[in-house]
Design a protein around this motif. Structure first.
Motif: not given
Length: 314
Positions: A22-31, A54-63, A70-74, A81-84
């Motif tokens: 498990r981890t505290s941030r959704p890092t290393g995942c892309s859209l 969940a995204v870590d930072g800004f992700v451009k959805r492109g419409g 969703h972004r998690y603040v704090g 999060f579980i590393r599935a």
């Protein structure tokens, strides 16, 4: 809700999911592209669109209309999060429960029923056979409560906290959950407010540990849900002997059948028998309570309308 679909399906698709890091941030995942994302989600048992990611930072959805980001603040718990698998993380059951408080389609009762499932030993996976019993619960009331400490002030957290107050650990089936809810939910929601209650309560007998489906330990009273299916003579005999062992240990047992919950007459009789067994007086001065109780029962038991059982219990 996307995380909850994946968690529900994990028993057949990712059986060791809850044991993974498990981890505290959704890092290393892309859209990913819509086609690849849909394929990924279907493979993990997530079928409802739009997918909530969940995204870590800004992700451009492109419409895109197939995702809601969703972004998690704090600060978040290290177990959020579980590393599935590589490239895929999923909210743990504790974080998912907190986040579902913000879902407009779920009220306190809906969320409480999900909590019973998370903290129990059954999963409602409609994509398979509908009900799967598990060896251990996904989480517990204590663990969800700990996660809520990290989600103070977040959207829906008050609803999630109110729902968690209704949940009890240890339910082994949806009907045990329904029985517990009808008897223990506060009267403002249509329950009888009985308690304290324990689910699958351990009782020491001369032949070992036995379990009571719904127990009120301070009154030494328990309820055993018998269901509605035909049971063989051998199974009935085993159940009766097991019940005799529990009764011999000082616990009064009341048997509950499906019809006792469906019929107004039989349910009132069950409550009356339970009150006498518990040695308490039932005082309800609220004239609107009967209607709230019927609404709650009809909501928890939607099969009432389908079975054609009338108001007199015929």
């Amino acid at each position: 809700m996307s995380a909850w679909e994946l968690l529900r399906a994990s028993g057949r698709l990712l059986p060791d999911l809850l044991e993974r890091p498990r981890t505290s941030r959704p890092t290393g995942c892309s859209l990913r592209t819509p086609e690849m994302l849909q394929e990924d989600m279907e493979r993990e048992g997530v079928v409802t669109e739009p997918f909530h990611l969940a995204v870590d930072g800004f992700v451009k959805r492109g419409g895109r209309s197939d995702v809601i980001c969703h972004r998690y603040v704090g600060e978040l718990s290290r177990r959020s999060f579980i590393r599935a698998r590589p490239g895929l993380m999923v909210s743990g059951p504790e974080l998912a429960f907190c986040d579902m408080g913000s879902c407009p389609g779920l009220d306190v009762i809906d969320l409480a029923l999900i909590g019973f499932e998370m903290c129990g030993t059954y999963v409602l996976d409609t994509s398979w056979d509908g009900l799967i019993n598990t060896d251990a619960p996904m989480t517990s009331i204590e663990k969800i409560g700990s996660m809520m400490g990290y989600r103070q002030g977040c959207a829906g957290i008050q609803k999630a906290r109110a729902a968690l107050e209704l949940v009890r650990d240890g339910s082994n089936s949806p009907m045990e959950t329904v029985l517990c809810a009808l008897l223990t939910f506060p009267r403002r929601l249509g329950g009888y407010g009985f308690g304290p209650v324990r689910l699958n309560y351990e009782v020491s007998t001369s032949l070992g540990t036995r379990y009571v489906d719904v127990a009120f330990p301070t009154c030494a009273v328990g309820l055993e849900y018998k269901g509605r299916k035909f049971h063989s003579v051998e199974q009935v005999g085993r159940d009766d002997r097991r019940q005799n062992e529990i009764v011999g240990s000082g616990i009064t047992i009341l048997n509950v059948w499906y019809e006792d919950l469906v019929s107004d007459l039989l349910f009132d009789r069950l409550v009356s028998d339970l009150v006498r067994a518990m040695g308490i007086r039932l005082r309800i001065r609220d004239k609107a309570f009967a209607l709230r109780q019927q609404i709650l029962r009809a909501r928890l038991l939607p099969a009432i309308m389908n079975l054609g059982v009338n108001r007199e219990g015929a």
